[in-house]
Write a protein that holds these residues in place. Structure first.
Motif, short mmCIF file in Angstrom:
data_model
loop_
_atom_site.label_atom_id
_atom_site.label_comp_id
_atom_site.label_asym_id
_atom_site.label_seq_id
_atom_site.Cartn_x
_atom_site.Cartn_y
_atom_site.Cartn_z
N MET A 186 0.81 -1.22 0.00
CA MET A 186 0.00 0.00 0.00
C MET A 186 0.85 1.27 0.00
SD MET A 186 -2.91 -1.17 2.73
CE MET A 186 -3.45 0.52 3.04
N MET A 187 2.16 1.11 0.23
CA MET A 187 3.03 2.30 0.29
C MET A 187 3.10 2.96 -1.10
SD MET A 187 4.36 2.74 3.30
CE MET A 187 4.66 1.89 4.84
N PRO A 188 3.16 4.30 -1.15
CA PRO A 188 3.33 4.97 -2.45
C PRO A 188 4.60 4.47 -3.14
CG PRO A 188 2.91 6.56 -0.69
CD PRO A 188 3.11 5.24 -0.03
N LYS A 189 4.51 4.29 -4.45
CA LYS A 189 5.64 3.71 -5.20
C LYS A 189 6.90 4.59 -5.13
CE LYS A 189 3.79 -0.10 -6.76
NZ LYS A 189 3.16 -0.42 -5.48
N ASP A 190 6.70 5.92 -4.99
CA ASP A 190 7.86 6.81 -4.98
C ASP A 190 8.42 7.03 -3.57
OD1 ASP A 190 5.69 8.15 -4.04
OD2 ASP A 190 6.04 10.00 -5.19
N MET A 191 7.85 6.33 -2.59
CA MET A 191 8.32 6.49 -1.21
C MET A 191 9.61 5.70 -1.03
SD MET A 191 6.27 5.55 2.27
CE MET A 191 7.19 5.26 3.77
N PRO A 192 10.61 6.28 -0.32
CA PRO A 192 11.86 5.53 -0.11
C PRO A 192 11.59 4.23 0.63
CG PRO A 192 12.08 7.82 0.62
CD PRO A 192 10.63 7.60 0.30
N ARG A 193 12.30 3.18 0.25
CA ARG A 193 12.12 1.87 0.89
C ARG A 193 12.59 1.94 2.35
NH1 ARG A 193 15.54 -2.26 2.02
NH2 ARG A 193 14.51 -4.27 2.29
N ILE A 194 11.84 1.30 3.24
CA ILE A 194 12.23 1.23 4.66
C ILE A 194 13.00 -0.07 4.88
CG2 ILE A 194 11.43 1.23 7.06
CD1 ILE A 194 10.71 3.80 5.47
N PRO A 195 14.29 0.01 5.21
CA PRO A 195 15.05 -1.23 5.48
C PRO A 195 14.54 -1.93 6.74
CG PRO A 195 16.51 0.66 5.15
CD PRO A 195 15.14 1.20 5.33
N GLN A 196 14.52 -3.25 6.71
CA GLN A 196 14.18 -4.06 7.88
C GLN A 196 15.48 -4.62 8.46
OE1 GLN A 196 10.76 -4.38 8.59
NE2 GLN A 196 10.60 -2.94 6.89
N ALA A 197 15.63 -4.58 9.78
CA ALA A 197 16.89 -5.07 10.37
C ALA A 197 16.92 -6.60 10.31
CB ALA A 197 17.02 -4.57 11.81
N THR A 198 17.34 -7.13 9.18
CA THR A 198 17.37 -8.59 8.94
C THR A 198 18.68 -9.16 9.49
OG1 THR A 198 16.04 -8.32 6.97
CG2 THR A 198 17.33 -10.34 7.11
N PRO A 199 18.65 -10.31 10.20
CA PRO A 199 17.53 -11.22 10.45
C PRO A 199 16.85 -11.05 11.81
CG PRO A 199 19.59 -12.33 10.94
CD PRO A 199 19.95 -10.92 10.54
N ILE A 200 17.12 -9.96 12.52
CA ILE A 200 16.63 -9.86 13.90
C ILE A 200 15.12 -9.73 13.97
CG2 ILE A 200 16.67 -7.37 14.43
CD1 ILE A 200 18.41 -8.10 16.88
N THR A 201 14.48 -9.25 12.88
CA THR A 201 13.02 -9.10 12.87
C THR A 201 12.32 -10.33 12.27
OG1 THR A 201 13.21 -7.94 10.76
CG2 THR A 201 13.08 -6.57 12.74
N LEU A 202 13.08 -11.40 12.04
CA LEU A 202 12.51 -12.63 11.47
C LEU A 202 12.45 -13.72 12.54
CD1 LEU A 202 14.51 -12.78 8.11
CD2 LEU A 202 12.15 -11.99 8.42
N ASP A 203 11.52 -14.64 12.39
CA ASP A 203 11.42 -15.80 13.27
C ASP A 203 11.94 -17.03 12.52
OD1 ASP A 203 10.13 -14.39 15.39
OD2 ASP A 203 8.27 -14.44 14.24
N PRO A 204 12.33 -18.09 13.25
CA PRO A 204 12.68 -19.34 12.57
C PRO A 204 11.47 -19.84 11.77
CG PRO A 204 13.36 -19.39 14.88
CD PRO A 204 12.51 -18.15 14.71
#
Length: 415
Positions: free
Chosen positions: A92-110
């Protein structure tokens, strides 16, 4: 002193005996003397309690409760929201909005977590950390040389910050001459994350990724002996590395690699400054520094990871509902008298030193080996190079708090 956050109503399923009023960011006792306040909470509050502050959340301060929640990733998730919800929100984010980095892998579960953590394991292995000892020692000496003749310094900006920031820049393959810029970014990031404003945190994540972006792009074709180059050469599930994932890794390493070690050093040096007898003992028997570093980590644990309750659960005798938040207050776990005899006592001969300062379960800190080396070398060099040092009686240490109990300043003096 900042005002406490507004209290929210207590949900119907939370019984009165589960409620304890505690503001993770602005509690006055916490900001005055952090671990004494944590000990007070352990005496007054249940091992898991609900606070109306910070938007309303559960806080676990007991050792067995935190250990259980850390290992049960299906119930207590590290993801900010369910994956489907995250995907829908990103779409749903606007296409021209800068991408928000996710702190991988700390925000992921096994199991995804292990897949993305794997490429970093070798870089942060015990052997890799040991290979950096002499370089870290030289850096320590360089920083001590700048202040030794002054007879005093604010330990945080003088030594605790530039040491891990320099190590981080070299490991990543980023130019060391950008040190002042990255230190400023550390400050900005910590100030921003000391609020509950998710949009501000997202904007700061983007700013951190942007600061590294030119070097990330340059390493794609010009590989060297650094983490950025190593990651560009990594495949995950047979797929080549992407720029998006590179940004995610870079943000994680920035946050994890700098903030934690700075504060570990701060609490260790503060304890030594308050205990001249311990300084004397470690100067006379430097082999004890390894043990001392572990006991300091236990006595002054400082990280508070957050978990989302992914399904209804019971923890510490109370019912937690899906969608609620749980803070794993690790400083409490490592001072829990149910786990450690006389937990407030710093004891080099302590039989059980198995702390969880670096977390427990699959998210246990990837950089623990490097952090240990940095802490041990720092204590060795300060105790070798400086005469007995003490807290500055005219300038008390100052703290801020959130997901880490952190130092603003730690003035020390020596003769």
């Amino acid at each position: 002193m900042a005002a406490l956050s507004e209290a929210v109503p207590v949900p119907a399923h939370v019984p009165p005996q589960a409620v304890y009023d505690f503001d993770m960011r602005h509690d006055p006792g916490l900001l005055a003397n952090p671990h004494e306040r944590v000990r007070e909470m352990l005496r007054e509050a249940p091992p898991v309690f609900w606070t109306p502050r910070n938007g309303g959340r559960w806080i676990a301060i007991g050792h067995p409760e935190i250990f259980q929640a850390s290992r049960d990733t299906e119930t207590f998730s590290s993801g900010l929201m369910p994956r489907e919800q995250m995907a829908a929100m990103m779409a749903m984010m606007p296409k021209d909005m800068p991408r928000i980095p996710q702190a991988t892998p700390i925000t992921l579960d096994p199991p995804e977590h292990g897949k993305f953590r794997g490429p970093l394991q070798k870089t942060f292995s015990p052997r890799a950390a040991m290979n950096q000892i002499e370089e870290i020692r030289a850096l320590c000496d360089e920083l001590i040389d700048k202040v030794i003749d002054q007879g005093h310094c604010d330990f945080i900006p003088a030594i605790a910050e530039p040491l891990p920031v320099t190590v981080f820049l070299k490991m990543m393959g980023l130019p060391v001459e950008r040190l002042p810029e990255f230190r400023q970014l550390v400050h900005e990031f910590l100030e921003g994350t000391a609020s509950d404003n998710l949009m501000a945190t997202a904007a700061l994540s983007r700013k951190v990724a942007d600061a590294m972006l030119p070097d990330i792009l340059a390493r794609k074709d010009d590989r060297r002996d650094d983490i950025i180059s190593l990651l560009w050469g990594t495949e995950i599930d047979g797929e080549p590395m992407t720029l998006e994932l590179m940004e995610d890794y870079a943000v994680l390493l920035f946050i994890a690699g700098l903030d934690t070690v700075i504060n570990g050093m701060g609490f260790g040096i503060r304890h030594l400054a308050m205990n001249p007898d311990l300084q004397d003992k470690l100067r006379a028997q430097p082999a004890l520094i390894v043990e001392a570093a572990e006991e300091l980590l236990r006595r002054y644990s400082f990280t508070i990871p957050m978990r989302r309750v992914a399904r209804d659960a019971t923890l510490g005798g109370f019912d937690l509902k899906q969608g609620e938040w749980l803070a794993l207050y690790i400083p409490g776990a490592d001072l829990d008298p149910r786990e450690f005899a006389e937990p407030e006592r710093f004891d080099l001969e302590r039989e059980n030193k198995v702390h969880i300062a670096f977390g427990a379960g699959p998210h246990r800190c990837l950089g623990a080996h490097l952090a240990r080396v940095e802490l041990q070398v720092l204590y060795q060099q300060l105790l070798t190079r400086l005469p007995p040092f003490r807290l500055d009686p005219d300038a008390p240490a100052t703290f801020h708090s959130g997901n880490i109990i952190a130092f603003d300043s730690l003035p020390i003096r020596w003769d």
